[in-house]
Design an enzyme around this catalytic site. Structure first.
Site, PDB file in Angstrom:
ATOM      1  CB  SER A 121      39.400  44.495  35.706  1.00  0.00           C
ATOM      2  OG  SER A 121      40.367  45.125  36.484  1.00  0.00           O
ATOM      3  CG  HIS A 142      38.855  41.432  40.008  1.00  0.00           C
ATOM      4  ND1 HIS A 142      37.575  41.864  39.759  1.00  0.00           N
ATOM      5  CD2 HIS A 142      39.656  42.502  39.753  1.00  0.00           C
ATOM      6  CE1 HIS A 142      37.604  43.128  39.366  1.00  0.00           C
ATOM      7  NE2 HIS A 142      38.848  43.532  39.363  1.00  0.00           N
ATOM      8  CD  GLU A 154      34.097  40.302  40.761  1.00  0.00           C
ATOM      9  OE1 GLU A 154      32.941  40.709  40.661  1.00  0.00           O
ATOM     10  OE2 GLU A 154      34.957  40.524  39.881  1.00  0.00           O
ATOM     11  CG  ASN A 192      34.804  45.715  37.116  1.00  0.00           C
ATOM     12  OD1 ASN A 192      34.489  46.489  38.018  1.00  0.00           O
ATOM     13  ND2 ASN A 192      36.041  45.327  36.929  1.00  0.00           N
TER      14      ASN A 192
HETATM   15  P1  NAI Z   1      49.563  49.829  37.167  1.00  0.00           P
HETATM   16  O1  NAI Z   1      49.826  50.371  35.826  1.00  0.00           O
HETATM   17  O2  NAI Z   1      49.424  50.763  38.332  1.00  0.00           O
HETATM   18  O3  NAI Z   1      50.717  48.770  37.555  1.00  0.00           O
HETATM   19  C1  NAI Z   1      51.185  47.785  36.682  1.00  0.00           C
HETATM   20  C2  NAI Z   1      52.641  47.498  37.024  1.00  0.00           C
HETATM   21  O4  NAI Z   1      53.065  46.372  36.266  1.00  0.00           O
HETATM   22  C3  NAI Z   1      53.596  48.640  36.684  1.00  0.00           C
HETATM   23  O5  NAI Z   1      54.340  48.989  37.835  1.00  0.00           O
HETATM   24  C4  NAI Z   1      54.484  48.070  35.571  1.00  0.00           C
HETATM   25  O6  NAI Z   1      55.824  48.541  35.637  1.00  0.00           O
HETATM   26  C5  NAI Z   1      54.412  46.593  35.886  1.00  0.00           C
HETATM   27  N1  NAI Z   1      54.708  45.702  34.762  1.00  0.00           N
HETATM   28  C6  NAI Z   1      54.342  45.806  33.467  1.00  0.00           C
HETATM   29  N2  NAI Z   1      54.765  44.736  32.776  1.00  0.00           N
HETATM   30  C7  NAI Z   1      55.426  43.941  33.649  1.00  0.00           C
HETATM   31  C8  NAI Z   1      56.094  42.692  33.538  1.00  0.00           C
HETATM   32  N3  NAI Z   1      56.136  42.038  32.379  1.00  0.00           N
HETATM   33  N4  NAI Z   1      56.681  42.165  34.628  1.00  0.00           N
HETATM   34  C9  NAI Z   1      56.620  42.813  35.815  1.00  0.00           C
HETATM   35  N5  NAI Z   1      55.988  43.992  35.993  1.00  0.00           N
HETATM   36  C10 NAI Z   1      55.388  44.541  34.920  1.00  0.00           C
HETATM   37  O7  NAI Z   1      48.263  48.897  37.010  1.00  0.00           O
HETATM   38  P2  NAI Z   1      47.175  48.505  38.117  1.00  0.00           P
HETATM   39  O8  NAI Z   1      46.122  49.550  38.191  1.00  0.00           O
HETATM   40  O9  NAI Z   1      47.883  48.089  39.357  1.00  0.00           O
HETATM   41  O10 NAI Z   1      46.485  47.244  37.418  1.00  0.00           O
HETATM   42  C11 NAI Z   1      47.089  45.987  37.384  1.00  0.00           C
HETATM   43  C12 NAI Z   1      46.054  44.936  37.109  1.00  0.00           C
HETATM   44  O11 NAI Z   1      45.067  44.983  38.139  1.00  0.00           O
HETATM   45  C13 NAI Z   1      45.298  45.104  35.788  1.00  0.00           C
HETATM   46  O12 NAI Z   1      45.009  43.844  35.256  1.00  0.00           O
HETATM   47  C14 NAI Z   1      44.027  45.810  36.212  1.00  0.00           C
HETATM   48  O13 NAI Z   1      42.953  45.581  35.333  1.00  0.00           O
HETATM   49  C15 NAI Z   1      43.778  45.154  37.549  1.00  0.00           C
HETATM   50  N6  NAI Z   1      42.948  45.912  38.470  1.00  0.00           N
HETATM   51  C16 NAI Z   1      43.094  47.279  38.573  1.00  0.00           C
HETATM   52  C17 NAI Z   1      42.279  47.995  39.431  1.00  0.00           C
HETATM   53  C18 NAI Z   1      42.417  49.483  39.557  1.00  0.00           C
HETATM   54  O14 NAI Z   1      41.524  50.122  40.130  1.00  0.00           O
HETATM   55  N7  NAI Z   1      43.503  50.085  39.100  1.00  0.00           N
HETATM   56  C19 NAI Z   1      41.252  47.321  40.261  1.00  0.00           C
HETATM   57  C20 NAI Z   1      41.264  45.874  40.131  1.00  0.00           C
HETATM   58  C21 NAI Z   1      42.059  45.216  39.236  1.00  0.00           C
END
Ligand code: NAI
Length: 284
Positions: A121, A142, A154, A192
């Site tokens: 993000s 993104h 993005e 953002n």
């Molecule tokens: P989340 O916490 O829901 O999911 C992350 C996943 O990655 C988890 O299932 C975890 O087990 C897995 N994980 C962690 N380390 C790992 C590794 N080394 N190898 C494989 N899997 C691994 O997080 P979320 O919300 O999906 O965010 C992910 C990314 O997307 C972040 O960079 C966040 O900033 C970005 N993002 C999030 C948004 C949101 O609204 N939640 C919107 C846009 C971007």
């Protein structure tokens, strides 16, 4: 319809990863979704299937199409299973060291032509790319939550991202039915950063009690046509997540992103929004 990229890997099957996987499979890409355990990817697949079922029930797609989309998706708990993907989209937590470790590993195991995209993000694309030997093939992609619904993607470019990499990712975003916007690798990118300006000011207005939170939320909805006011959005996205994002922008861009104090008290009390039942508002 597809470009030369035929296979997509998604690293991380959380909130964003499963949505991105569904979009990729719907666009016809063979998609491999990887997370740290079988259990996590299975759970993410259940959510994908539930989404597809919903689309079948509302006559948006047929049963056969839903099945074909499901069949495009392979699940794995081994990052090595991404080695032959044309593009890998990383969606693991927003922690720079984690992302750099993941990119360094992907760089070692993926075929030389693989493009590595990050759904970060607001972290620096160039910084993430520096963990690899293929800086010209690293780029931001993104998506916004929920990825299946929000139209925008993005595409922040790292310092060394090549035109070819940019064209491929723009093309994939379009194939997914999204509207891609290319931008510079700068803190918070476009959305953002602009959003944070308003959210930070809302925390100060809260401290100053300029009006009730209900009235400020109503003002933004009625006056600007936003679907949610700032306090509703804090609660929806998670106060901890939003505070971390604003703090990141303050570190990068200065005191204009300094939050008010009231929101930190909420965080300390564990009132993080909808997910804890209480934030600016209280939920059943
Ligand atoms: P989340 O916490 O829901 O999911 C992350 C996943 O990655 C988890 O299932 C975890 O087990 C897995 N994980 C962690 N380390 C790992 C590794 N080394 N190898 C494989 N899997 C691994 O997080 P979320 O919300 O999906 O965010 C992910 C990314 O997307 C972040 O960079 C966040 O900033 C970005 N993002 C999030 C948004 C949101 O609204 N939640 C919107 C846009 C971007």
């Amino acid at each position: 319809m597809l470009s030369q990229e035929k296979t997509i890997g998604v690293l991380g099957a959380g909130l964003m990863g499963h949505g991105i996987t569904l979009l990729a499979a719907k666009a016809g890409y063979k998609t491999t979704m990887v997370d740290q355990s079988e259990e996590i990817v299975e759970k993410a697949m259940q959510i994908i299937k539930k989404n597809l079922r919903h689309e079948v029930n509302s006559n948006k797609i047929t049963e056969t199409i839903a099945e074909n989309i499901s069949n495009c998706i392979t699940l794995s708990s081994q990052v090595e299973d991404l080695q032959f993907c044309d593009v890998v989209i990383e969606a693991i937590p927003e922690v720079l060291t984690l992302k750099k470790d993941a990119f360094s590993l992907l760089d070692k195991i993926c075929k030389p032509s693989t493009i590595l995209a990050t759904n970060t993000s607001q972290l620096s694309i160039s910084e993430i790319a520096s963990a690899t030997q293929r800086v010209n093939q690293v780029i931001g992609m993104h998506f916004f939550y929920p990825a299946q619904i929000m139209q925008l993607v993005e595409i922040p470019l790292g310092e060394h991202t090549s035109q070819e990499t940019r064209d491929s990712i723009v093309n994939i975003a379009k194939n997914m039915g999204k509207s891609p916007i290319v931008c510079k690798d700068s803190p918070g990118f476009i959305v953002n950063r602009l959003l944070a300006g308003m959210m930070v000011e809302a925390t100060r207005m809260y401290d100053e009690q300029v009006a009730s939170i209900e009235d400020i939320d109503r003002a933004i909805k009625l006056g600007l046509g936003h679907p949610m006011g700032p306090y509703e959005l804090f609660d929806f996205s998670g106060i901890d997540t939003m505070v971390r994002a604003a703090d990141g922008l303050r570190d990068a861009l200065g005191e204009r992103f300094l939050l008010g104090t009231g929101i930190r008290s909420k965080m300390r009390a564990g009132d993080l929004g909808r997910k804890t039942g209480k934030g600016f508002y209280t939920y059943e």
